[in-house]
Design a protein around this motif. Structure first.
Motif, mmCIF file in Angstrom:
data_model
loop_
_atom_site.group_PDB
_atom_site.id
_atom_site.type_symbol
_atom_site.label_atom_id
_atom_site.label_comp_id
_atom_site.label_asym_id
_atom_site.label_seq_id
_atom_site.Cartn_x
_atom_site.Cartn_y
_atom_site.Cartn_z
ATOM 1 N N ALA A 36 0.820 -1.211 0.000
ATOM 2 C CA ALA A 36 0.000 0.000 0.000
ATOM 3 C C ALA A 36 0.852 1.257 0.000
ATOM 4 O O ALA A 36 0.551 2.235 -0.697
ATOM 5 C CB ALA A 36 -0.932 -0.004 1.199
ATOM 6 N N LYS A 37 1.940 1.235 0.750
ATOM 7 C CA LYS A 37 2.786 2.429 0.888
ATOM 8 C C LYS A 37 3.597 2.738 -0.362
ATOM 9 O O LYS A 37 4.210 3.804 -0.453
ATOM 10 C CB LYS A 37 3.693 2.273 2.105
ATOM 11 N N LYS A 38 3.589 1.837 -1.323
ATOM 12 C CA LYS A 38 4.264 2.110 -2.600
ATOM 13 C C LYS A 38 3.486 3.132 -3.424
ATOM 14 O O LYS A 38 4.037 3.749 -4.329
ATOM 15 C CB LYS A 38 4.420 0.814 -3.393
ATOM 16 N N PHE A 39 2.187 3.288 -3.109
ATOM 17 C CA PHE A 39 1.356 4.238 -3.832
ATOM 18 C C PHE A 39 1.469 5.606 -3.163
ATOM 19 O O PHE A 39 1.257 5.723 -1.954
ATOM 20 C CB PHE A 39 -0.092 3.761 -3.855
ATOM 21 N N PRO A 40 1.796 6.651 -3.921
ATOM 22 C CA PRO A 40 2.098 7.960 -3.321
ATOM 23 C C PRO A 40 0.941 8.636 -2.601
ATOM 24 O O PRO A 40 1.155 9.428 -1.693
ATOM 25 C CB PRO A 40 2.549 8.791 -4.536
ATOM 26 N N ASN A 41 -0.298 8.355 -2.982
ATOM 27 C CA ASN A 41 -1.442 9.044 -2.380
ATOM 28 C C ASN A 41 -2.186 8.192 -1.367
ATOM 29 O O ASN A 41 -3.368 8.411 -1.097
ATOM 30 C CB ASN A 41 -2.404 9.514 -3.471
ATOM 31 N N VAL A 42 -1.479 7.208 -0.773
ATOM 32 C CA VAL A 42 -2.097 6.308 0.201
ATOM 33 C C VAL A 42 -1.833 6.772 1.632
ATOM 34 O O VAL A 42 -0.710 7.146 1.983
ATOM 35 C CB VAL A 42 -1.577 4.861 0.019
ATOM 36 N N LYS A 43 -2.875 6.721 2.464
ATOM 37 C CA LYS A 43 -2.746 6.935 3.904
ATOM 38 C C LYS A 43 -3.159 5.653 4.600
ATOM 39 O O LYS A 43 -4.282 5.174 4.397
ATOM 40 C CB LYS A 43 -3.626 8.098 4.360
ATOM 41 N N VAL A 44 -2.279 5.076 5.395
ATOM 42 C CA VAL A 44 -2.559 3.825 6.102
ATOM 43 C C VAL A 44 -2.896 4.120 7.563
ATOM 44 O O VAL A 44 -2.158 4.822 8.249
ATOM 45 C CB VAL A 44 -1.372 2.844 6.028
ATOM 46 N N ILE A 45 -4.008 3.592 8.022
ATOM 47 C CA ILE A 45 -4.420 3.710 9.418
ATOM 48 C C ILE A 45 -4.485 2.305 10.005
ATOM 49 O O ILE A 45 -5.185 1.439 9.478
ATOM 50 C CB ILE A 45 -5.806 4.376 9.535
ATOM 51 N N GLN A 46 -3.761 2.056 11.073
ATOM 52 C CA GLN A 46 -3.787 0.761 11.747
ATOM 53 C C GLN A 46 -4.817 0.809 12.879
ATOM 54 O O GLN A 46 -4.777 1.704 13.729
ATOM 55 C CB GLN A 46 -2.412 0.428 12.319
ATOM 56 N N ASN A 47 -5.734 -0.154 12.869
ATOM 57 C CA ASN A 47 -6.762 -0.192 13.907
ATOM 58 C C ASN A 47 -7.140 -1.643 14.205
ATOM 59 O O ASN A 47 -7.366 -2.431 13.284
ATOM 60 C CB ASN A 47 -8.012 0.579 13.449
ATOM 61 N N ILE A 48 -7.206 -1.983 15.482
ATOM 62 C CA ILE A 48 -7.568 -3.350 15.875
ATOM 63 C C ILE A 48 -8.983 -3.655 15.408
ATOM 64 O O ILE A 48 -9.906 -2.859 15.594
ATOM 65 C CB ILE A 48 -7.476 -3.521 17.404
ATOM 66 N N PHE A 49 -9.165 -4.812 14.785
ATOM 67 C CA PHE A 49 -10.462 -5.197 14.239
ATOM 68 C C PHE A 49 -11.430 -5.590 15.355
ATOM 69 O O PHE A 49 -11.126 -6.444 16.178
ATOM 70 C CB PHE A 49 -10.301 -6.371 13.271
ATOM 71 N N GLU A 50 -12.588 -4.934 15.364
ATOM 72 C CA GLU A 50 -13.698 -5.333 16.228
ATOM 73 C C GLU A 50 -14.833 -5.896 15.379
ATOM 74 O O GLU A 50 -15.342 -6.976 15.647
ATOM 75 C CB GLU A 50 -14.189 -4.139 17.049
ATOM 76 N N ASP A 51 -15.214 -5.128 14.369
ATOM 77 C CA ASP A 51 -16.188 -5.609 13.398
ATOM 78 C C ASP A 51 -16.060 -4.776 12.130
ATOM 79 O O ASP A 51 -15.391 -3.745 12.105
ATOM 80 C CB ASP A 51 -17.620 -5.580 13.953
ATOM 81 N N PHE A 52 -16.726 -5.226 11.063
ATOM 82 C CA PHE A 52 -16.576 -4.579 9.764
ATOM 83 C C PHE A 52 -17.166 -3.173 9.751
ATOM 84 O O PHE A 52 -16.622 -2.263 9.121
ATOM 85 C CB PHE A 52 -17.246 -5.438 8.682
ATOM 86 N N THR A 53 -18.273 -2.969 10.453
ATOM 87 C CA THR A 53 -18.917 -1.660 10.458
ATOM 88 C C THR A 53 -18.010 -0.592 11.050
ATOM 89 O O THR A 53 -17.869 0.505 10.493
ATOM 90 C CB THR A 53 -20.244 -1.720 11.233
ATOM 91 N N LYS A 54 -17.375 -0.896 12.173
ATOM 92 C CA LYS A 54 -16.499 0.086 12.822
ATOM 93 C C LYS A 54 -15.303 0.414 11.939
ATOM 94 O O LYS A 54 -14.875 1.577 11.859
ATOM 95 C CB LYS A 54 -16.051 -0.432 14.186
ATOM 96 N N GLN A 55 -14.751 -0.592 11.257
ATOM 97 C CA GLN A 55 -13.617 -0.341 10.363
ATOM 98 C C GLN A 55 -14.038 0.558 9.203
ATOM 99 O O GLN A 55 -13.316 1.481 8.807
ATOM 100 C CB GLN A 55 -13.056 -1.658 9.828
ATOM 101 N N ARG A 56 -15.200 0.286 8.644
ATOM 102 C CA ARG A 56 -15.666 1.078 7.500
ATOM 103 C C ARG A 56 -15.970 2.527 7.901
ATOM 104 O O ARG A 56 -15.626 3.465 7.179
ATOM 105 C CB ARG A 56 -16.903 0.431 6.879
ATOM 106 N N ASN A 57 -16.602 2.718 9.039
ATOM 107 C CA ASN A 57 -16.902 4.077 9.473
ATOM 108 C C ASN A 57 -15.631 4.850 9.838
ATOM 109 O O ASN A 57 -15.570 6.075 9.651
ATOM 110 C CB ASN A 57 -17.870 4.060 10.653
#
Length: 254
Positions: free
Chosen positions: A50-71
């Motif tokens: 992902a970081k090879k792409f210049p316009n990418v922002k990576v956010i690390q977050n512990i998975f609880e459920d899909f809805t929380k990740q998407r929001n």
């Protein structure tokens, strides 16, 4: 190249160990101003790719459920218009052209459904309940939010107008039988937790009836029988997910 897009678009994706998909799915976002990757601490090369792409922002977050990740991804996007894809989805050239055409219209809908073409180990599936499969993938985040409390098969609530694009999104959901089986069991476990949180009670008769009916619906009513061996496997795994939903609900109550 953004090809006369009149508005900026933020691309969104949630990931966990998606290295086999990352390069191709991120290339689908070539007309987007920014790409937000919400990753649940992948242990493979997902983040590095992902970081090879210049316009990418990576956010690390512990998975609880899909809805929380998407929001979380929605909240991180700086643009109102967002394009949300899963790692196993691909935009065809025809769909890309249609998206750009819609974005350039003076009068746009607030959200758009994408029909999806399902593949089982790169073999196209025509039935088995997939023939009407569609999801909202392009929308204004000011007009939409994923419903709280939905742990799996998350639902986007749209307060506005909704259109449907003609060209299909490719959905390479199944790489092989065993990995898809694990995925469906995982979905079942999350769905059981969701039912428990809503106060549902376990019932053995309901578990077996709904499991059997899910198979019958996918294999017979939704013509899975016409998809051959893959149709049978898909129908079985869909019913297995239902069975595991109630196993999970039973464990939550105990």
């Amino acid at each position: 190249m953004i090809e006369n897009v009149v508005i900026n678009v933020s691309a969104l994706i949630i990931t966990h160990n998606e290295e086999k998909n990352m390069q191709e799915v991120l290339e689908c976002f070539d007309f987007c101003e920014e790409i937000i990757v919400v990753d649940s601490f992948s242990t493979d090369n997902t983040v590095a790719i992902a970081k090879k792409f210049p316009n990418v922002k990576v956010i690390q977050n512990i998975f609880e459920d899909f809805t929380k990740q998407r929001n979380l991804a929605l909240d991180a996007a700086k643009n109102d218009w967002v394009l949300f894809l899963d790692g196993d989805e691909r935009i065809t050239p025809a769909l890309r052209k249609e998206i750009l055409k819609e974005l350039n219209k003076a009068k746009k809908k607030d959200a758009y459904y994408f029909y999806r073409k399902f593949y089982f180990a790169k073999k196209p599936i025509h039935y088995s309940g997939t023939q009407t499969d569609k999801n909202i993938r392009l929308f204004r985040k000011s007009k939409a939010r994923y419903t709280a409390g939905k742990k799996v098969h998350e639902t986007l609530e749209v307060n506005g107008t909704i259109g449907t694009l003609k060209n299909k999104l490719l959905h390479f959901s199944v790489n092989d039988y065993e990995s898809y089986k694990e995925k469906m069991i995982h979905y079942g476990i999350l769905k059981g937790q969701e039912l428990a949180a809503r106060g549902k009670r376990f019932n053995l008769l309901v578990q077996y009836f709904k499991t059997a009916f899910k198979f019958f619906k996918a294999y017979i009513l939704r013509l899975g029988i016409l998809d051959g061996k893959e149709g049978y496997q898909l129908s079985y795994l869909q019913s297995l997910s239902v069975f595991e939903t109630y196993e999970s609900l039973k464990k939550q109550q105990n």
